[in-house]
Write a protein that holds these residues in place. Structure first.
Motif, PDB file in Angstrom:
ATOM      1  N   UNK A  23      36.086  44.486  75.558  1.00  0.00           N
ATOM      2  CA  UNK A  23      37.098  43.850  76.014  1.00  0.00           C
ATOM      3  C   UNK A  23      38.398  44.791  76.617  1.00  0.00           C
ATOM      4  N   UNK A  24      39.156  44.201  77.501  1.00  0.00           N
ATOM      5  CA  UNK A  24      40.296  44.986  78.114  1.00  0.00           C
ATOM      6  C   UNK A  24      41.354  43.677  77.970  1.00  0.00           C
ATOM      7  N   UNK A  25      42.476  44.250  77.466  1.00  0.00           N
ATOM      8  CA  UNK A  25      43.589  43.429  77.076  1.00  0.00           C
ATOM      9  C   UNK A  25      45.186  43.679  77.630  1.00  0.00           C
ATOM     10  N   UNK A  26      45.812  42.821  77.926  1.00  0.00           N
ATOM     11  CA  UNK A  26      47.169  43.102  78.343  1.00  0.00           C
ATOM     12  C   UNK A  26      48.130  42.112  77.804  1.00  0.00           C
ATOM     13  N   UNK A  27      49.496  42.736  78.034  1.00  0.00           N
ATOM     14  CA  UNK A  27      50.596  41.856  77.210  1.00  0.00           C
ATOM     15  C   UNK A  27      51.891  41.761  77.962  1.00  0.00           C
ATOM     16  N   UNK A  28      52.605  40.632  77.975  1.00  0.00           N
ATOM     17  CA  UNK A  28      53.836  40.556  78.425  1.00  0.00           C
ATOM     18  C   UNK A  28      54.700  40.055  77.132  1.00  0.00           C
ATOM     19  N   UNK A  29      55.851  40.880  77.232  1.00  0.00           N
ATOM     20  CA  UNK A  29      56.788  40.393  75.964  1.00  0.00           C
ATOM     21  C   UNK A  29      58.453  40.290  76.286  1.00  0.00           C
ATOM     22  N   UNK A  30      59.039  39.441  75.847  1.00  0.00           N
ATOM     23  CA  UNK A  30      60.546  39.107  76.026  1.00  0.00           C
ATOM     24  C   UNK A  30      61.116  39.377  74.690  1.00  0.00           C
ATOM     25  N   UNK A  31      62.072  40.446  74.542  1.00  0.00           N
ATOM     26  CA  UNK A  31      62.627  40.664  73.201  1.00  0.00           C
ATOM     27  C   UNK A  31      63.888  40.485  73.297  1.00  0.00           C
ATOM     28  N   UNK A  32      64.594  39.425  72.380  1.00  0.00           N
ATOM     29  CA  UNK A  32      65.935  39.314  72.449  1.00  0.00           C
ATOM     30  C   UNK A  32      66.611  40.185  71.702  1.00  0.00           C
ATOM     31  N   UNK A  33      65.907  41.022  70.887  1.00  0.00           N
ATOM     32  CA  UNK A  33      66.610  42.383  70.057  1.00  0.00           C
ATOM     33  C   UNK A  33      66.486  43.442  70.749  1.00  0.00           C
ATOM     34  N   UNK A  34      66.028  43.609  71.910  1.00  0.00           N
ATOM     35  CA  UNK A  34      65.814  44.784  72.806  1.00  0.00           C
ATOM     36  C   UNK A  34      66.568  44.577  74.090  1.00  0.00           C
ATOM     37  N   UNK A  35      67.926  45.189  74.267  1.00  0.00           N
ATOM     38  CA  UNK A  35      68.820  45.037  75.197  1.00  0.00           C
ATOM     39  C   UNK A  35      68.230  45.202  76.681  1.00  0.00           C
TER      40      UNK A  35
END
Length: 407
Positions: free
Chosen positions: A61-73
């Protein structure tokens, strides 16, 4: 980071749909085939058909990711971040009645063995394995539905892999797992590895002393390793009209080897149940664990995985309640949507550490070989959501999209 974009899909597709429409029945069959294929690739817990003869299969498998973190300015200012997650290779097969399975993972920051074992099917009900195998504790194959697992994963009590012997008996209505693990998958305290944080599973690697930082490496003399651990797990299946229920109990007991020669011990127990009705799936689990170190009032332990050290309570109780609904669809290439809400709570911690909770609401999207998680996470004192099991943070939120192609 944590797991494949397929865990929720695999676990919730255990649902049995009683639908008469031919089109939906066809979709159900396709989903069941995908479920079997993916669970085999991801967990390495498959049973090999002895009648098939010799074979070797490769996958990955090959995997990718998007994240939006309210605790990381900085992350917020950029509108979130997209990252490469992992590339993975799998091999499974059977040669001269010996079965085997292995998986190796390349992350951006570490390379790890997920599992690697050889085994033998004694008959259609009994299987034995030796090597790096999944620890039979709690709900299997996974106790959760989301990409983030439950909070138990970060305590080393969900989807854990260690080095040892594993025996499984499967009957028509029951299953018994017996296992002995000499040490963790990295070789324990004296393992020949350069960095004990390079691990897929969370392992105990030290005793946390007073005054140390949450993310510090263990102090000299206080590194630790799990050893001589015994696991017993039993589940029984019950059918109540159209509801299928699995009730189980898991026990774990073992030793700790401390660098300064001190001995220790660990124990854990869980009551767990899984209920399937139509397309609904419910998972419940109560877990307690405790670590003791001779001659010390150890209240915190050091764990390691995913390139860093962390701190957990030496004793705690956890609760888990997860609900999922699997919906076959025909939306372009999309064949299935699995909606879920996973809730974890870790409480009664030693050292008066603050409770941990994590709630994940999401959907797993199936589209051929492409699998996607869309998760909204609300958590407090939870690793990978701006906190630590040691209780150093407030309530944080994270939007996470993980997608990967399985071949």
């Amino acid at each position: 980071m944590i797991r494949s974009a397929l865990a929720a899909f695999c676990t919730t597709l255990m649902l049995s749909a009683n639908v008469s429409a031919n089109a939906i029945n066809t979709t159900d069959d396709e989903i069941e085939e995908l479920k079997a294929r993916i669970e085999k690739l991801e967990s390495g817990n498959e049973e090999v058909d002895a009648d098939r003869g010799d074979f070797v299969e490769f996958g990955g498998a090959a995997r990718f990711q998007y994240s939006y973190e309210n605790y990381n300015s900085e992350n917020k200012n950029r509108g979130g971040d997209a990252d490469f997650d992992l590339f993975r290779l799998d091999v499974d097969g059977s040669i001269d009645d010996v079965i085997f399975s292995a998986q190796y993972r390349w992350y951006q920051y570490m390379n790890v063995v997920h599992h690697a074992w050889v085994g033998y099917n004694f008959d259609e009900n009994q299987q034995g394995k030796i090597g790096v195998t999944q620890v039979p504790f709690g709900i299997l194959t996974w106790a959760s539905n989301s990409y983030f697992f439950s909070s138990n994963f970060y305590l080393g009590l969900e989807d854990d892999y260690d080095l040892g012997l594993n025996y499984t008996y499967r009957g028509d209505k029951n299953r018994l797992d017996l296992a002995f693990f000499k040490n963790d998958e990295l070789g324990g305290l004296d393992g020949y590895v350069s960095d004990r944080t390079d691990s897929y599973s969370y392992n105990i690697v030290g005793v946390r002393l007073s005054g140390e930082g949450i993310y510090d490496a263990p102090s000299v003399g206080y590194s630790a390793g799990e050893t001589n651990t015994v696991n017993v797990r039993y589940v029984h299946d019950i059918a109540l009209n159209e509801v299928e229920i699995e009730l189980g109990v898991s026990l774990q007991a073992g030793q700790l080897a401390i660098e300064n020669g001190t001995d220790g011990k660990n124990r854990a127990a869980a009551l767990h149940g899984v209920a399937n009705y139509d397309r609904w799936n419910l998972k419940l689990q109560l877990t307690e664990y405790k670590y003791d170190v001779d001659g010390m009032d150890a209240e915190r332990m050091v764990v390691a995985a995913y390139g860093f050290y962390d701190t957990i309570a030496a004793e705690a109780t956890s609760y888990m309640a997860n609900l999922a609904y699997s919906l076959p669809v025909n939306i372009g290439p999309i064949s299935n949507l699995t909606f879920y809400n996973d809730y974890s709570l870790v409480t009664n911690k030693s050292a008066n550490l603050e409770d941990t909770f994590m709630n994940v609401t999401g959907v797993a999207i199936t589209s051929g070989g492409l699998f996607t998680y869309v998760d909204f996470v609300v958590a407090e004192n939870q690793p990978f959501v701006g906190g630590s099991m040691a209780g150093d943070g407030g309530v944080n939120k994270r939007v996470n999209i993980n997608f990967g192609y399985y071949f």
